[in-house]
Write a protein that holds these residues in place. Structure first.
Motif, short mmCIF file in Angstrom:
data_model
loop_
_atom_site.label_atom_id
_atom_site.label_comp_id
_atom_site.label_asym_id
_atom_site.label_seq_id
_atom_site.Cartn_x
_atom_site.Cartn_y
_atom_site.Cartn_z
N UNK A 53 8.54 -0.81 5.81
CA UNK A 53 9.01 0.11 5.08
C UNK A 53 9.69 0.14 3.61
N UNK A 54 8.92 0.78 2.47
CA UNK A 54 9.94 0.11 1.06
C UNK A 54 11.77 0.90 1.59
N UNK A 55 11.83 2.19 2.43
CA UNK A 55 12.81 2.11 2.48
C UNK A 55 13.89 1.71 3.41
N UNK A 56 13.46 -0.14 3.89
CA UNK A 56 13.95 -1.15 4.89
C UNK A 56 15.11 -2.05 3.67
N UNK A 57 13.83 -2.71 2.21
CA UNK A 57 13.88 -3.56 1.69
C UNK A 57 13.78 -3.15 0.37
N UNK A 75 8.31 -9.56 -0.88
CA UNK A 75 7.04 -9.54 -1.20
C UNK A 75 6.55 -11.81 -1.97
N UNK A 76 7.06 -12.13 -2.22
CA UNK A 76 7.11 -13.16 -2.93
C UNK A 76 6.52 -14.59 -2.19
N UNK A 111 6.53 6.63 -2.04
CA UNK A 111 7.36 5.46 -1.01
C UNK A 111 5.86 4.97 -0.74
N UNK A 112 6.48 3.35 -0.41
CA UNK A 112 5.11 2.70 -0.17
C UNK A 112 5.29 1.16 1.38
N UNK A 113 4.00 1.06 1.76
CA UNK A 113 4.68 -0.07 3.09
C UNK A 113 3.83 -1.53 2.50
N UNK A 114 4.66 -2.49 2.99
CA UNK A 114 4.09 -4.16 2.39
C UNK A 114 4.08 -4.69 3.74
N UNK A 122 0.59 -1.72 0.01
CA UNK A 122 0.04 0.09 0.13
C UNK A 122 0.85 1.21 0.11
N UNK A 123 0.85 2.31 -0.14
CA UNK A 123 1.20 3.73 0.05
C UNK A 123 1.29 4.45 1.21
#
Length: 620
Positions: A142-146, A152-153, A121-124, A59-60
């Protein structure tokens, strides 16, 4: 947010802290999600967890500091056209003013707005499971971490450190981990990963025994199997039994030799003689083995000749084939000149084998176990047994696990009481300790599995003689059996299932079978036609336990050896148990894999064992 977390901690003061694993820095998910507060008492705790991705959702996210784009000054009541204008590159803005003019209102108060030019940036949100329990933990990255595409797969392994918190949005998850550091990522190639699709049928998963434990159902079956193992040791240890390891290789053949695996090194000897090209009197060599080797070597030569890529390998293969052909010619010549020698086709001299005699993979440890029972009282063993029966039945394995016991000064009734108590104990243990896993397999496989376990713990087993069972089956009019039940033959599976599933609707103990259908070592009854044996038959699966009272009379067991057509010299060691301090005993064998099958409601025994071995199937 900090005050909310403090309130949660205060609400669950006892369960706030969690013990770290003694041999690992990570925390098992069952110690988090299996708590009565479902992990709420851990809010604010910094932990390390590891698991495999079950699902992911991106998500955003909020724009972190420093991630914004350039700053543009516009009027306070800026219009959409003006915003669009502000996005025009600086070197084009002067050209635009020539044709459009400066449209900024003089009374408008300038203000600054941020116009991001980088990707948002996004959050997974990942659901991670580490196999310790059914439940998965929600992990927020957070997308800044990885790099999200790597983590995600489905199936990706992640080791992460973060802080426990309550989800900002109410939902199924009570607690989640906000990741602050990714310590390890085991990536997955989705194009090649066979478990990428969710809920693959069990028959498909059998093709991937090395990967299938990562699926939810197989993981639950494995935890149930573990609980049954623990319950087995608990029951016998609590009732005065000693655990004894029994041999896998034996010289005693308790079954038809056509259904046993031979343990031999004779093939190794044949290969050595081929390589050395030395002819000697090794009677263990079978010319058919050499001929089979010639065929394989010829195929190898043909493959190399077609590829024409490795001339050195081709020359080596040709030389090897020539030597093997020479060996075959020598053996054939020796056979013609001395037809009575051990090189005659089909003749095998086992004196040249590793043990200097025939050896087998054990089909049962009962006789060996009796040796220790006669010295230690009550003993049990738990290990693999082997049957080389070429069957593709849903209830047959070439390698299966058995629990076997033997106890001295116990008669058939004592044995039946022990077997019934043991079976009830296992069912009760599973109901108490594997409720989540049982709920899952009940939902996915067999809705009646939990009720069957409950019925075993709450009901007494029906006990009938073999003779009565045959009479009852012959009185059945509303069902036609494929095999007619008649006295003197082993009851078929359809007969046993009818008795347990329909006639009595509970476990049935059938005892006193004809001596012709039971082994030589079981005690002959006074009627001279039946023996002191018993089978426990349960609904859905059939026979789970087979047992007997052992024959303690030396003259009687010698007579039974002759009747069964066995070689008496193979059992001299077993006769010594009667010659030196004889003690009557009783024991049974318990099909452990069948019990897993029964407990989980499985339809095929290959799904009940980690690595199934069946005829024509040996994947890893």
């Amino acid at each position: 947010m900090a005050s909310e977390e403090a309130a949660v901690v205060a609400k669950h003061p006892i369960e706030h802290l969690i013990d770290q694993s003694k041999y690992s820095k990570r925390i098992l998910l069952k110690t988090i999600l299996g708590r009565s507060d479902r992990g709420l008492g851990l809010v604010g705790e910094r932990i390390i967890i590891c698991g495999w991705v079950k699902s992911s959702k991106e998500t955003g996210g909020n724009i972190p500091a420093g991630a914004a784009g350039r700053t543009v000054t516009v009027a306070e009541d800026v219009t959409c056209k003006e915003i669009i204008g502000s996005r025009i590159p600086h070197f084009l803005q002067s050209i635009v003013r020539v044709f459009v003019g400066d449209r900024v209102r003089p009374h408008g108060k300038p203000t600054e707005i941020n116009i991001p030019v980088k990707n948002v940036p996004t959050v997974t949100y990942l659901l991670l499971n580490d196999g310790s329990c059914i439940s998965s933990l929600q992990v927020v990255v957070h997308s800044s971490e990885a790099l999200i595409s790597k983590i995600s797969p489905i199936g990706t392994c992640i080791l992460a450190e973060g802080v426990m918190r309550q989800p900002s949005v109410a939902g199924k998850q009570v607690i989640e981990l906000k990741v602050e550091k990714i310590l390890h990522v085991g990536t997955v190639d989705l194009a090649k990963y066979p478990l990428a699709k969710r809920r693959l049928p069990l028959e498909i998963l059998r093709s991937y025994p090395h990967l299938r434990p990562k699926t939810t159902v197989v993981a639950s079956v494995t935890r149930i199997r573990n609980a049954l193992t623990h319950g087995t040791h608990t029951f016998f240890q609590n009732n005065g039994f000693l655990h004894v390891h029994m041999p896998v290789i034996t010289s005693t053949d308790l079954t038809d030799r056509s259904n046993t695996f031979q343990a031999t090194t004779l093939f190794n000897k044949a290969e050595k003689i081929e390589d050395s090209n030395v002819m000697n009197d090794h009677g263990a060599i079978n010319i058919e083995v050499v001929r089979a080797a010639i065929k394989e070597k010829s195929k190898r030569v043909q493959e190399l000749q077609r590829s024409n890529s490795d001339k050195e390998a081709l020359l080596a293969a040709l030389w090897d084939l020539q030597k093997t052909n020479e060996l075959a010619l020598q053996m054939e010549a020796r056979e013609k000149s001395s037809p009575g020698t051990s090189f005659q086709v089909g003749k095998v001299d086992f004196s040249e084998d590793f043990f200097s005699r025939q050896a087998y993979l054990t089909a049962s440890s009962q006789l060996h176990l009796e040796c220790y029972a006669c010295a230690l009282g009550s003993v049990y063993t738990f290990g693999p047994t082997f049957r080389a029966e070429k069957s593709h039945s849903s209830k047959h394995l070439a390698e299966s696990w058995m629990v076997e016991i033997d106890m001295v000064f116990a008669d058939l009734e004592d044995l039946m009481n022990c077997a019934e108590d043991y079976l009830k104990f296992l069912c009760q243990q599973i109901l108490e300790n594997c409720s989540d896993d049982l709920q899952l397999v009940s939902k996915r496989i067999d809705k009646a599995s939990i009720d069957r376990l409950g019925s075993i713990t709450s009901s007494s087993f029906e006990r009938i003689t073999y003779t009565k069972a045959v009479e009852l089956l012959n009185e059945v009019t509303d069902k036609e059996f494929v095999t007619k039940a008649k006295w003197g033959i082993n009851l078929a599976e359809e007969h046993e299932r009818y008795l347990a599933d329909e006639a009595y609707k509970k476990p049935v103990i059938i005892y006193d079978h004809p001596k012709e259908v039971r082994p030589f070592y079981v005690r002959l009854n006074d009627d001279g036609t039946t023996v002191a044996t018993m089978d426990i038959v349960v609904p859905k699966v059939g026979t789970l336990i087979k047992g007997s009272q052992r024959e303690e009379r030396l003259d009687m067991i010698s007579r039974r050896i002759v009747e069964c057509g066995l070689k008496q010299d193979q059992y001299e060691w077993y006769f010594d148990l009667r010659r030196h301090g004889s003690a009557g005993s009783s024991g049974f064998s318990f099909g452990f894999d069948h019990m897993v099958m029964f407990t989980a409601g499985l339809h095929d025994i290959r799904d009940a064992i980690p690595f199934p071995r069946t005829s024509g199937q040996l994947i890893c």
